[in-house]
Design an enzyme around this catalytic site. Structure first.
Site, mmCIF file in Angstrom:
data_model
loop_
_atom_site.group_PDB
_atom_site.id
_atom_site.type_symbol
_atom_site.label_atom_id
_atom_site.label_comp_id
_atom_site.label_asym_id
_atom_site.label_seq_id
_atom_site.Cartn_x
_atom_site.Cartn_y
_atom_site.Cartn_z
ATOM 1 N N LYS A 118 12.281 5.800 -12.908
ATOM 2 C CA LYS A 118 11.789 5.682 -11.549
ATOM 3 C C LYS A 118 12.903 5.400 -10.541
ATOM 4 O O LYS A 118 12.846 5.847 -9.395
ATOM 5 C CB LYS A 118 10.727 4.585 -11.475
ATOM 6 C CG LYS A 118 9.614 4.672 -12.516
ATOM 7 C CD LYS A 118 8.891 6.002 -12.491
ATOM 8 C CE LYS A 118 7.733 6.046 -13.467
ATOM 9 N NZ LYS A 118 8.069 6.440 -14.824
ATOM 10 N N GLU A 202 8.500 -2.118 -4.613
ATOM 11 C CA GLU A 202 7.960 -1.239 -3.578
ATOM 12 C C GLU A 202 7.056 -2.035 -2.648
ATOM 13 O O GLU A 202 6.358 -2.951 -3.087
ATOM 14 C CB GLU A 202 7.113 -0.108 -4.184
ATOM 15 C CG GLU A 202 7.880 1.059 -4.708
ATOM 16 C CD GLU A 202 6.953 2.140 -5.226
ATOM 17 O OE1 GLU A 202 5.729 1.904 -5.322
ATOM 18 O OE2 GLU A 202 7.442 3.229 -5.548
ATOM 19 N N HIS A 237 -4.159 -0.969 -12.043
ATOM 20 C CA HIS A 237 -3.172 0.104 -11.906
ATOM 21 C C HIS A 237 -3.306 1.193 -12.971
ATOM 22 O O HIS A 237 -2.403 2.000 -13.153
ATOM 23 C CB HIS A 237 -1.738 -0.459 -11.924
ATOM 24 C CG HIS A 237 -1.536 -1.604 -10.987
ATOM 25 N ND1 HIS A 237 -1.626 -1.466 -9.618
ATOM 26 C CD2 HIS A 237 -1.274 -2.919 -11.215
ATOM 27 C CE1 HIS A 237 -1.423 -2.647 -9.040
ATOM 28 N NE2 HIS A 237 -1.209 -3.534 -9.980
ATOM 29 N N ARG A 293 5.921 14.277 -18.498
ATOM 30 C CA ARG A 293 5.111 14.468 -19.705
ATOM 31 C C ARG A 293 3.769 15.057 -19.323
ATOM 32 O O ARG A 293 3.473 15.245 -18.140
ATOM 33 C CB ARG A 293 4.876 13.124 -20.400
ATOM 34 C CG ARG A 293 4.294 12.068 -19.444
ATOM 35 C CD ARG A 293 3.847 10.824 -20.143
ATOM 36 N NE ARG A 293 3.547 9.740 -19.239
ATOM 37 C CZ ARG A 293 2.428 9.580 -18.558
ATOM 38 N NH1 ARG A 293 1.469 10.495 -18.655
ATOM 39 N NH2 ARG A 293 2.231 8.538 -17.773
#
Length: 501
Positions: A118, A202, A237, A293
């Site tokens: 990420k 974030e 999440h 993926r």
């Protein structure tokens, strides 16, 4: 790479079954690389060959790179499909497969490092001028630095694992007093689930929708997108319900987001199936991450576009899939997927273990089920409790919603609790019906799961009586699985650290 004849599957459950079916259609033999806990599973019964790679704990089996590679080689496989989760986004695994002479069915190790991580993905996107959520992706991972960055970004802030997804290693910081604890917890979970404790920060968007674009890079390196999916219905999440295409996008937004997705895939020299995820809030979109993926929710894309992503992956790994420039792909109708978990919806989603009794998925036009467990199989506490996915297609979104509700009402699963009542309530909620739900939909409307009603208590008692007769007849599971039908069950090993992280 010449055409191969035998594919090893480094995964379990319904995705292993999905890969086996694709291999069968292509005339390929399969090798299931499984743990001791998954001997009683549908994939185990379906695979051409089986190799036990270790005991139940994931670190000793599904996350054991050497055991997976040696198991594949021992059975003469020429390729390895990692499915999703576990080692599917592990660049070192992809590299080790190639060095051992095995084709890794997925992107290159370099592409996984660039886009799957990420932090590096955001660095590439920033360099290309792509829209990003404000945050911190620095190399300094000390607690002191991360705490300072949280303050600089401004609360609320979300901490995420750099090397993975699926809600693991993800923590929300709402107050500075809890920042240190949440950061350290995220690092521990990331280390346990993905082998890396690197995290990034974030700004948390509190009214956002979660939109993703399916990308695919062919054998020549050309990257295309296969339109979008709406994945805003999430709990802790982790997605619960997904649909294609998103009801939230205008055609202009869809075009712009698709262009960003293809640009990022092209910059990352992507090959095979991948997903570019975005957050959408107040008409503006921001890059979230790239999953290098296959996705759990890939069937909804397959349904609206008439493609087979798994077969495309396998053919691409053999340099046999190339985009046809003359073919125009237009989504038709609407598709919805519900993830069916073995859990108690009336106890806040506590996972449910036990021996499966009768399982029935109702047949009908454009209904599809992907499942890894059948009657007589054991649902254990070692892995994620998703036991099946129900997917429907219809000509419009309202009709697809109606069809999915009918499917769930007609489905039968004995032996364990499931989240089917929970899914029906979500699908019937006005915010879902009109498509205005955000990633806080569950938190806002179903934070504590479902509350039992008098009628529900009567239904549970009736199901217990039926199941007792079922077992007494000698046709069902053993009496120990009756616990799974007992209201208020508290003896599940999943009650504490059920994910093992």
């Amino acid at each position: 790479m010449s055409k191969f004849t035998r594919v090893a599957i480094a995964n379990r459950g319904e995705v292993a079954v999905r890969i086996i079916k694709a291999c069968e259609e292509l005339g390929l033999e399969t090798v299931l690389l499984h743990s001791e806990a998954d001997v009683n599973s549908r994939a185990y019964r379906m695979a051409t060959h089986k190799v036990c790679i270790g005991p139940a704990p994931t670190a000793e089996s599904y996350l054991n790179i050497e055991a997976n590679i040696q198991g594949a080689l021992a059975m003469g496989a020429q390729a390895v499909h990692p499915g999703f989760g576990f080692l599917s986004e592990n660049a070192h695994f992809a590299q080790q497969c190639e060095q051992a002479g095995l084709t890794f069915i997925g992107p290159s190790a370099d592409a996984i490092r660039t886009l799957g991580d990420k932090v590096s993905c955001k660095a590439l996107a920033k360099k290309a001028g792509l829209p990003l959520v404000p945050g911190y992706e620095g190399e300094d991972q000390t607690l002191n630095t991360l705490m300072k960055e949280v303050e600089a970004i401004g609360l609320p802030v979300i901490v995420k694992a750099a090397a993975g997804g699926g809600g693991r290693g993800m923590k929300l910081i709402k107050q500075m007093s809890e920042a240190a604890e949440q950061i350290e917890s995220a690092q521990r979970e990331a280390k346990s689930a993905f082998g890396s404790e690197v995290v990034f920060l974030e700004k948390y968007l509190d009214r956002a929708k979660h939109i993703e674009f399916q990308i695919f890079g062919d054998s020549t390196g050309k990257v295309m997108h296969l339109f979008d999916r709406e994945c805003s219905v999430q709990r802790r999440h982790q997605k619960i319900i997904e649909e294609a295409t998103s009801p939230s996008l205008t055609e202009e937004l869809r075009r712009k987001m698709g262009e960003v997705a293809v640009t990022l895939g092209t910059l990352g020299k992507y090959k095979g199936a991948g997903t570019v995820e975005f957050l959408l809030q107040d008409g503006k979109f921001y890059l979230l991450e790239v999953n290098t993926r296959l996705q759990v929710e890939h069937p909804v894309t397959e349904e609206v576009l008439g493609v087979d992503l798994v077969k495309m992956q396998i053919l691409t790994a053999q340099n046999q899939f190339v985009w046809n420039d003359n073919e125009v792909r237009i989504p038709r109708g609407h598709s919805i997927e519900c993830r069916i978990y073995a859990e108690n919806s009336y106890m806040g989603g506590v996972p449910s273990t036990g021996l499966l009794g009768t399982v029935h998925w109702p047949e009908g036009p454009r209904r599809r089920y992907e499942f890894g467990f059948e009657k007589g199989d054991t649902i254990t506490s070692y892995y994620d409790p998703m036991i099946a996915k129900a997917i429907v297609w219809d000509e419009s979104r309202p009709r697809a919603i109606e069809k999915m509700i009918r499917v769930l009402k007609d489905a039968t699963v004995f032996g364990v609790h499931t989240n089917i009542p929970y899914l029906i309530e979500i699908l019937s909620h006005p915010e879902f019906v009109d498509g205005t739900m955000t990633t806080r939909f569950i938190e806002k409307n179903f934070a504590e799961g479902l509350k039992a009603t008098h009628n529900e208590d009567e239904r549970k008692k009736l199901s217990q009586d039926i199941y007792k007769k079922f077992i007494a007849s000698g046709a069902g599971a053993d009496a120990g699985s009756l616990n799974a039908l007992t209201p208020g069950q508290t003896n599940s090993p999943w009650l504490s650290h059920w994910r093992g992280i």
